[in-house]
Design an enzyme around this catalytic site. Sequence first.
Site, PDB file in Angstrom:
ATOM      1  N   PHE A  21      -9.532   4.295   3.578  1.00 27.63           N
ATOM      2  CA  PHE A  21      -8.117   3.998   3.713  1.00 27.63           C
ATOM      3  C   PHE A  21      -7.899   2.784   4.606  1.00 27.63           C
ATOM      4  O   PHE A  21      -8.529   2.655   5.663  1.00 27.63           O
ATOM      5  CB  PHE A  21      -7.367   5.174   4.367  1.00 27.63           C
ATOM      6  CG  PHE A  21      -7.326   6.429   3.561  1.00 27.63           C
ATOM      7  CD1 PHE A  21      -6.281   6.678   2.673  1.00 27.63           C
ATOM      8  CD2 PHE A  21      -8.321   7.392   3.693  1.00 27.63           C
ATOM      9  CE1 PHE A  21      -6.224   7.855   1.945  1.00 27.63           C
ATOM     10  CE2 PHE A  21      -8.278   8.572   2.969  1.00 27.63           C
ATOM     11  CZ  PHE A  21      -7.226   8.812   2.076  1.00 27.63           C
ATOM     12  N   ASP A  22      -6.976   1.917   4.210  1.00 27.41           N
ATOM     13  CA  ASP A  22      -6.410   0.957   5.145  1.00 27.41           C
ATOM     14  C   ASP A  22      -5.559   1.773   6.120  1.00 27.41           C
ATOM     15  O   ASP A  22      -5.207   2.919   5.841  1.00 27.41           O
ATOM     16  CB  ASP A  22      -5.567  -0.064   4.378  1.00 27.41           C
ATOM     17  CG  ASP A  22      -4.951  -1.105   5.288  1.00 27.41           C
ATOM     18  OD1 ASP A  22      -5.625  -1.586   6.205  1.00 27.41           O
ATOM     19  OD2 ASP A  22      -3.767  -1.426   5.077  1.00 27.41           O
ATOM     20  N   LEU A  23      -5.203   1.183   7.268  1.00 27.65           N
ATOM     21  CA  LEU A  23      -4.408   1.924   8.246  1.00 27.65           C
ATOM     22  C   LEU A  23      -2.919   1.599   8.122  1.00 27.65           C
ATOM     23  O   LEU A  23      -2.132   2.420   7.659  1.00 27.65           O
ATOM     24  CB  LEU A  23      -4.915   1.618   9.659  1.00 27.65           C
ATOM     25  CG  LEU A  23      -4.204   2.332  10.815  1.00 27.65           C
ATOM     26  CD1 LEU A  23      -4.165   3.833  10.622  1.00 27.65           C
ATOM     27  CD2 LEU A  23      -4.868   1.967  12.139  1.00 27.65           C
ATOM     28  N   ILE A 177      -8.338   2.441  -0.625  1.00 24.72           N
ATOM     29  CA  ILE A 177      -6.899   2.569  -0.817  1.00 24.72           C
ATOM     30  C   ILE A 177      -6.201   1.670   0.192  1.00 24.72           C
ATOM     31  O   ILE A 177      -6.446   1.759   1.393  1.00 24.72           O
ATOM     32  CB  ILE A 177      -6.427   4.023  -0.612  1.00 24.72           C
ATOM     33  CG1 ILE A 177      -7.152   4.954  -1.590  1.00 24.72           C
ATOM     34  CG2 ILE A 177      -4.915   4.130  -0.815  1.00 24.72           C
ATOM     35  CD1 ILE A 177      -6.864   6.421  -1.356  1.00 24.72           C
TER      36      ILE A 177
END
Length: 228
Positions: A21-23, A177
């Site tokens: 995941f991106d943050l 993502i």
Amino acid sequence: MEHIAEKMIHSGGAVYDAVLFDLDGTLTESHPGILSCVKLALQEMGKPIPRPEQLRKFIGPPLAYSFTQFCGMTMKEAEEGIERYRLHYNREGIFECSVYEGIFPLLEELKARGVKLAVATAKPGSMARRVLEHFGLFAYMDCLSANQEDEKGTGKVQLIEAALQELRVPRERAVMIGDTRFDCEGAQLAGTDFIGALYGYGGEEELKKAGAVKLAVSPDDLRKFLLP
């Protein structure tokens, strides 16, 4: 949806062995703190504040890139801007964000199925960890792959590859993502699948231009690609 049956070989029935995941704009709605601190830094330097649509582009890329590309700064000016930004962000902006609704149930189900989870973010590691720990997200993660502390930037592909190496998961069994073209382009270069988070900051046009074909309008909508 491409060959879901072929991909579903994980023992827990999930499509992927690892989900990265991106943050900002993917796990957390972080624009209030980031943008307020960018504006403070620019005001202190006597620089004009970009239009709102331009200012939102600061969310995602390394700050050095954003200051030079969106504000016309030299690298020396960008370094000053980063210092000023970090002073404000570490003091009052870092927790001016929230976790998107639906993220926690999604993480819990992925973990229950034995999927490895990671964050791959352009944020410096120290900042990313503080945010993840503060909101209770860090406990779900098997890996944090973050940027250099000077915020000059490591490309997304390097962040993704570092995470895959630590997780020991083949690239074809992983998905990234994220909400911007940087996430999409990084995933393509790293050889992983990609899912665009339309609920974030990049927008549908940006993601499609970058080559994204799997798009989720909400965290809950991610399930159709991850947990069919």
